[in-house]
Design an enzyme around this catalytic site. Structure first.
Site, mmCIF file in Angstrom:
data_model
loop_
_atom_site.group_PDB
_atom_site.id
_atom_site.type_symbol
_atom_site.label_atom_id
_atom_site.label_comp_id
_atom_site.label_asym_id
_atom_site.label_seq_id
_atom_site.Cartn_x
_atom_site.Cartn_y
_atom_site.Cartn_z
ATOM 1 N N ASN A 9 20.948 -33.473 43.163
ATOM 2 C CA ASN A 9 20.522 -32.131 43.649
ATOM 3 C C ASN A 9 19.495 -31.343 42.803
ATOM 4 O O ASN A 9 19.811 -30.965 41.722
ATOM 5 C CB ASN A 9 21.648 -31.317 44.015
ATOM 6 C CG ASN A 9 21.309 -29.984 44.487
ATOM 7 O OD1 ASN A 9 20.113 -29.873 44.845
ATOM 8 N ND2 ASN A 9 22.003 -28.973 44.705
ATOM 9 N N LYS A 11 17.628 -29.150 43.662
ATOM 10 C CA LYS A 11 17.485 -27.619 43.784
ATOM 11 C C LYS A 11 16.037 -27.133 43.849
ATOM 12 O O LYS A 11 15.325 -27.763 44.361
ATOM 13 C CB LYS A 11 18.205 -26.930 42.568
ATOM 14 C CG LYS A 11 19.605 -27.318 42.420
ATOM 15 C CD LYS A 11 20.484 -26.301 41.676
ATOM 16 C CE LYS A 11 21.774 -27.003 41.121
ATOM 17 N NZ LYS A 11 22.845 -26.104 41.036
ATOM 18 N N HIS A 96 26.020 -25.955 50.330
ATOM 19 C CA HIS A 96 26.171 -25.805 48.769
ATOM 20 C C HIS A 96 26.456 -24.172 48.579
ATOM 21 O O HIS A 96 26.018 -23.288 49.281
ATOM 22 C CB HIS A 96 24.636 -26.143 48.115
ATOM 23 C CG HIS A 96 24.804 -26.241 46.852
ATOM 24 N ND1 HIS A 96 24.692 -25.358 45.940
ATOM 25 C CD2 HIS A 96 24.879 -27.558 46.004
ATOM 26 C CE1 HIS A 96 24.678 -25.755 44.644
ATOM 27 N NE2 HIS A 96 25.155 -26.946 44.679
ATOM 28 N N GLU A 98 25.456 -22.149 46.490
ATOM 29 C CA GLU A 98 24.217 -21.290 46.162
ATOM 30 C C GLU A 98 23.850 -20.732 47.591
ATOM 31 O O GLU A 98 23.307 -19.382 47.691
ATOM 32 C CB GLU A 98 23.149 -22.002 45.518
ATOM 33 C CG GLU A 98 23.481 -22.294 44.033
ATOM 34 C CD GLU A 98 22.726 -23.544 43.171
ATOM 35 O OE1 GLU A 98 21.912 -24.103 43.805
ATOM 36 O OE2 GLU A 98 23.340 -23.720 42.454
ATOM 37 N N GLU A 168 32.975 -28.846 44.828
ATOM 38 C CA GLU A 168 32.336 -28.376 43.613
ATOM 39 C C GLU A 168 32.802 -27.166 43.106
ATOM 40 O O GLU A 168 32.466 -25.890 43.983
ATOM 41 C CB GLU A 168 30.549 -28.178 44.020
ATOM 42 C CG GLU A 168 29.964 -29.532 44.509
ATOM 43 C CD GLU A 168 28.466 -29.267 44.286
ATOM 44 O OE1 GLU A 168 28.135 -29.975 43.287
ATOM 45 O OE2 GLU A 168 27.838 -28.292 44.804
ATOM 46 N N GLY A 174 26.401 -25.740 36.918
ATOM 47 C CA GLY A 174 25.547 -25.030 36.054
ATOM 48 C C GLY A 174 25.820 -24.477 35.133
ATOM 49 O O GLY A 174 25.099 -23.774 34.332
ATOM 50 N N SER A 216 28.832 -29.633 36.613
ATOM 51 C CA SER A 216 28.364 -29.993 35.233
ATOM 52 C C SER A 216 28.794 -31.557 34.876
ATOM 53 O O SER A 216 29.221 -31.873 33.751
ATOM 54 C CB SER A 216 29.265 -29.188 34.136
ATOM 55 O OG SER A 216 28.594 -27.994 34.423
HETATM 56 C C1 PEP Z 1 25.064 -28.793 41.883
HETATM 57 O O1 PEP Z 1 23.804 -28.523 41.822
HETATM 58 O O2 PEP Z 1 25.514 -29.157 42.959
HETATM 59 C C2 PEP Z 1 25.670 -28.866 40.671
HETATM 60 C C3 PEP Z 1 26.780 -29.495 40.570
HETATM 61 O O3 PEP Z 1 24.921 -28.521 39.484
HETATM 62 P P1 PEP Z 1 25.325 -28.824 37.997
HETATM 63 O O4 PEP Z 1 25.494 -30.466 37.820
HETATM 64 O O5 PEP Z 1 24.195 -28.598 37.164
HETATM 65 O O6 PEP Z 1 26.563 -28.328 37.486
#
Ligand code: PEP
Length: 250
Positions: A9, A11, A96, A98, A168, A174, A216
């Site tokens: 992703n 983003k 997602h 966000e 997630e 992040g 992460s």
């Molecule tokens: C994501 O963007 O869905 C995500 C899990 O980001 P990260 O791997 O940076 O935690």
């Protein structure tokens, strides 16, 4: 057998130059490392056409980070599945965290998107996960159950094979805090059980639904996470946005 999948992703993090260089690097270097894994990348909408052109005829698939569930129509600022089809794009993320957190996207609206995508031949990756407050309040399974019921309820079983789920935990996205393999496995097994409960004979549907872990994921934890019986891959943000760290996930 469910495939092992690494989904990146990107983003809104990359400039055009960075996104095109990353796609070009993946096209050159990923095929020799891929093995039997699948790879999908999700550039931001402004880079979809150019990234899809670069990755055409490569084993790396391309998906959209969001769609509006409708045929071509007057809907300012959105991207429609028909427009993605023209570019040969067959994947989209839905829900997602966000988008849920900052744009107030609900699981009910996600259901419309997932259903529209799957009916029209796309693979939808439905993101679910609890916040830190919800986990600390002992509400993880309640939250996941509601997200699964509302997001995936009443989707016909014949199109369910085009749905993947991404667990997630919001507190791990992040932040550098990764769920332990045991925590992630527990949540994945729960999600699989919830999917099974959506249908009368749901076990075979649940057993074939890929469930990715996101939060992460990096080269040093990916192997152990993907070694868990119910973890079928990773939805990766940060580590998918640079060529070396993306390649190191394979
Ligand atoms: C994501 O963007 O869905 C995500 C899990 O980001 P990260 O791997 O940076 O935690």
């Amino acid at each position: 057998m469910r495939p092992k999948i690494i989904a990146g992703n990107w983003k809104m993090n990359l400039s055009e130059k960075e996104a095109l260089a990353l796609a070009t690097g993946l096209k050159e270097k990923l095929p020799s490392r891929l093995g039997d894994k699948k790879a999908v990348v999700f550039p931001s909408s402004i880079h979809l056409a150019s990234v899809a052109r670069i990755l055409e005829n490569s084993p790396v698939s391309v998906g959209a980070q969001n769609i509006y569930p409708s045929p071509l129509t007057a809907m300012t600022g959105e991207t429609g599945p028909d427009q993605l089809s023209e570019l040969g794009i067959g994947f989209a993320l839905v829900g997602h965290s966000e988008r849920r957190q900052f744009l107030k996207e609900t699981s009910v609206f996600c259901n419309q998107k997932i259903s529209y995508l799957a009916k029209n031949g796309f693979t939808a990756i439905y993101c679910v996960g609890e916040t830190l407050e919800e986990r600390e309040a002992g509400k993880t399974f309640e939250v996941l159950s509601k997200q699964i019921q509302e997001g995936l309820g009443s989707i016909p079983s014949d199109i369910f094979p085009r749905i993947w789920v991404a667990y997630e935990p919001v507190w791990a996205i992040g932040t550098g805090k990764v769920a332990s393999p045991a925590q992630a496995q527990e949540a994945h097994a729960f999600i699989r059980k919830e999917i099974s409960g959506l249908f009368q004979n749901g076990k075979s549907i649940a057993d074939t639904t890929p469930i990715l872990y996101g939060g992460s994921v990096k080269a040093d934890n990916v192997k152990e996470l993907l070694g868990q019986p119910d973890i079928d891959g990773g939805l990766v943000g940060g580590a998918s946005q640079k060529l070396d760290s993306f390649l190191a996930l394979f």
